[in-house]
Design an enzyme around this catalytic site. Structure first.
Site, PDB file in Angstrom:
ATOM      1  N   SER A 221       0.838  -1.201   0.000  1.00 50.91           N
ATOM      2  CA  SER A 221       0.000   0.000   0.000  1.00 50.91           C
ATOM      3  C   SER A 221       0.874   1.253   0.000  1.00 50.91           C
ATOM      4  O   SER A 221       1.663   1.438  -0.929  1.00 50.91           O
ATOM      5  CB  SER A 221      -0.975  -0.039   1.180  1.00 50.91           C
ATOM      6  OG  SER A 221      -1.994   0.913   1.025  1.00 50.91           O
ATOM      7  N   GLU A 340      -8.924  -5.285  -4.699  1.00 49.24           N
ATOM      8  CA  GLU A 340      -8.301  -4.286  -3.821  1.00 49.24           C
ATOM      9  C   GLU A 340      -9.312  -3.325  -3.183  1.00 49.24           C
ATOM     10  O   GLU A 340      -9.271  -3.060  -1.985  1.00 49.24           O
ATOM     11  CB  GLU A 340      -7.287  -3.455  -4.614  1.00 49.24           C
ATOM     12  CG  GLU A 340      -6.092  -4.211  -5.138  1.00 49.24           C
ATOM     13  CD  GLU A 340      -4.960  -4.299  -4.133  1.00 49.24           C
ATOM     14  OE1 GLU A 340      -5.126  -3.881  -2.976  1.00 49.24           O
ATOM     15  OE2 GLU A 340      -3.889  -4.811  -4.521  1.00 49.24           O
ATOM     16  N   HIS A 444      -7.716  -5.582  -0.368  1.00 46.97           N
ATOM     17  CA  HIS A 444      -6.489  -4.895   0.036  1.00 46.97           C
ATOM     18  C   HIS A 444      -6.070  -5.369   1.420  1.00 46.97           C
ATOM     19  O   HIS A 444      -6.902  -5.473   2.322  1.00 46.97           O
ATOM     20  CB  HIS A 444      -6.789  -3.393   0.059  1.00 46.97           C
ATOM     21  CG  HIS A 444      -5.600  -2.503   0.131  1.00 46.97           C
ATOM     22  ND1 HIS A 444      -4.716  -2.345  -0.914  1.00 46.97           N
ATOM     23  CD2 HIS A 444      -5.154  -1.681   1.112  1.00 46.97           C
ATOM     24  CE1 HIS A 444      -3.785  -1.466  -0.577  1.00 46.97           C
ATOM     25  NE2 HIS A 444      -4.024  -1.057   0.652  1.00 46.97           N
TER      26      HIS A 444
END
Length: 523
Positions: A221, A340, A444
């Site tokens: 990330s 995600e 995610h």
């Protein structure tokens, strides 16, 4: 009769020679011992260039926590590039985590402090010249900490040294108000912290049994975005030999002009509008007043601070640099999760209580892409069982993550070896930490419990998940050791990690409609 106390300037003269001698002695003594072979044989005490640290020795690993890699960024050092750590006498306790950098409501209630520039070192029980993985945590550049990532499995099963790092976050890490640097460059303090940590690794990791010439940087990330930045940042060259980018939307970078405007506005909102006194005003504010962060750029409508493009620290945006051949030519792994954006959409729905419904579907797409109708035609609700949330999340995932990763891999592969992956296990135990009125899929962060332990935060792996974890750890550590993941084709195909096994696909771009997104123009 009591002698008069010396004046401030006289006191400084009395102290300076003694302090200078002590500091020089400590530096020379620590430097002489930093590479001692005795430090890597399972001992709990290691000598670094700044002093000795006492860590924890477990059955099959050693852990040293909270080691300073820079001086505390407080007082006049707030919003300054990181300075070298100051030496210490005796053994420093490295058996518990140091505070994380200031952030609003840490997810697990961890302590925070401005004195936070520290790192953690995981090693096998005995270690000699092992490859090194430096992990840069995510958290949208506003939260997180290196201590969250229990790396014992990567260290012991991969026979490598793992370093996890804290760096300045939010306004304290990235505020780009020119008043803070009248003769230099404002902003990018958190990115420079990471570079300072890499220099610490270069100078000290041999004492822990690591090889300073065999460093791989990795992050997820915001950590993945950071890795992209290091690939093109001049100050990062020579500090690593390979890189892993996990779920990093590296096309989302702040321009200097935009960051300066947002930063000046931020200063004004915090009572520091006068340009002549803004720097002193900001440095006088308590850290607790600076936990809200300026927003420099957005990923699918989610604003955040972060590294600033322009100037000597980060002269070029990563994706532009990749396309121009400006990235350091090292082996790279690039990957995403299959779904995600469901993670972020779940957070948005929880905060606003407004899910994406069929009647709001095109409007929701329009708010992100401008031409919502065109996007909706490529993501018809019928393909998602009529679930507008799933369809919306798929569009944002493909445009902001999957196809962006495809573009990065394509550009990087022109100059160096690249491997691509997709994580696609919707059963990840991380799913239990997120509540959503729609299926999350493989969202995610969902790959992280397969690489790190999150005891007490994420549930245990079941047998199928453990087998997938074994495969992923073998792939990641194989890459750290050799610069090539074992039994994994180079980019052109994409390695898919699933609970029912590992597969190779050549349909990744088609599955995520990357041809559509390559020609799409936001209005």
């Amino acid at each position: 009769m009591v002698a008069p106390a010396p004046s401030g300037s006289t006191r400084a003269l009395y102290r300076a020679p003694v302090r200078f001698v002590v500091v020089v002695f400590l530096l020379l003594a620590a430097s002489a011992c930093a590479s001692s072979d005795a430090a890597v044989g399972g001992d709990s005490v290691v000598r670094t260039a700044s002093g000795q640290v006492r860590g924890t020795v477990a059955e099959d690993y050693r852990l040293f926590q909270g080691i300073p890699y820079a001086a505390p960024p407080v007082g006049e050092r707030r919003w300054q590039p990181p300075a070298a750590p100051e030496p210490w006498l005796g053994e420093r306790d490295a058996t518990k985590p140091a505070p994380r950098c200031p952030q609003d409501k840490p997810a697990d209630g961890a302590a925070t402090s401005e004195n936070c520039l520290s790192l953690n070192v995981w090693t096998p029980k005995t270690a000699t010249r092992l490859p090194v993985l430096v992990w840069i945590h995510g958290g949208a550049f506003v939260n997180g900490g290196g201590d969250r990532y229990d790396a014992r499995d990567l260290a012991t099963r991969g026979d490598e040294v793992v370093v996890t790092v804290n760096y300045r976050l939010g306004a304290l890490g990235f505020l780009a108000d020119p008043a803070l640097a009248p003769s230099g460059e404002a902003g990018n303090y958190g990115l420079q912290d990471q570079q300072q940590a890499l220099r610490w690794v270069r100078d000290n990791i041999e004492a822990f049994g690591g090889d300073p010439g065999a460093v791989t940087i990795a992050g997820q990330s915001a950590g993945g975005i950071s890795v992209c930045d290091h690939l093109v940042a001049p100050g990062s060259r020579g500090l690593f030999r390979a890189a892993v980018i996990q779920s990093g939307p590296c096309q989302a970078q702040a321009t200097l002009a935009g960051a300066v405007k947002s930063s000046v506005d931020y200063s004004s909102r915090h009572g520091c509008a006068d340009r002549a006194t803004a720097a002193a005003c900001l440095r006088a504010l308590p850290a607790a007043d600076l936990l809200d962060a300026p927003q420099f750029f957005a990923v699918a409508g989610i604003g955040m601070p972060g590294p600033v493009v322009g100037g000597s620290v980060l002269p070029v945006a990563p994706l532009d640099g990749f396309r121009r051949g400006a990235a350091v030519p090292v082996p790279v792994v690039v990957g995403t999760t299959h779904d995600e954006f469901t993670y972020f959409l779940a957070e948005q729905v929880a905060a606003t209580k407004k899910p994406v419904t069929p009647d709001r579907y095109v409007a929701a797409l329009t708010s992100v892409f401008g031409d919502g109708a065109s996007v909706a035609s490529h993501y018809p609700l019928a393909l998602f069982g009529g679930d507008a949330s799933r369809a919306y999340a798929a569009a944002v995932t493909d445009s902001g993550f999957s196809c962006a990763a495809q573009d990065m891999a394509t550009a990087l592969a022109a100059r160096a070896p690249v491997w691509a992956y997709e994580f696609n296990d919707p059963t990840s135990p991380a799913a239990a930490t997120i509540h959503a009125p729609f299926p999350l899929g493989a969202s995610h962060t969902f790959e992280l419990p397969y690489l790190f332990r999150f005891d007490g935060q994420v549930g245990p792996l079941d047998p199928a998940q453990q087998r997938l974890s074994d495969r992923m750890i073998a792939a990641w550590t194989g890459f750290v050791r050799s610069g090539a993941p074992p039994v994994w084709p180079r980019f052109g195909a994409v390695q898919t990690f699933r609970a029912d096994g590992v597969a190779v696909t050549k349909s990744f771009a088609a599955d995520h409609r990357c041809a559509f997104w390559s020609g799409f123009t936001r209005h």
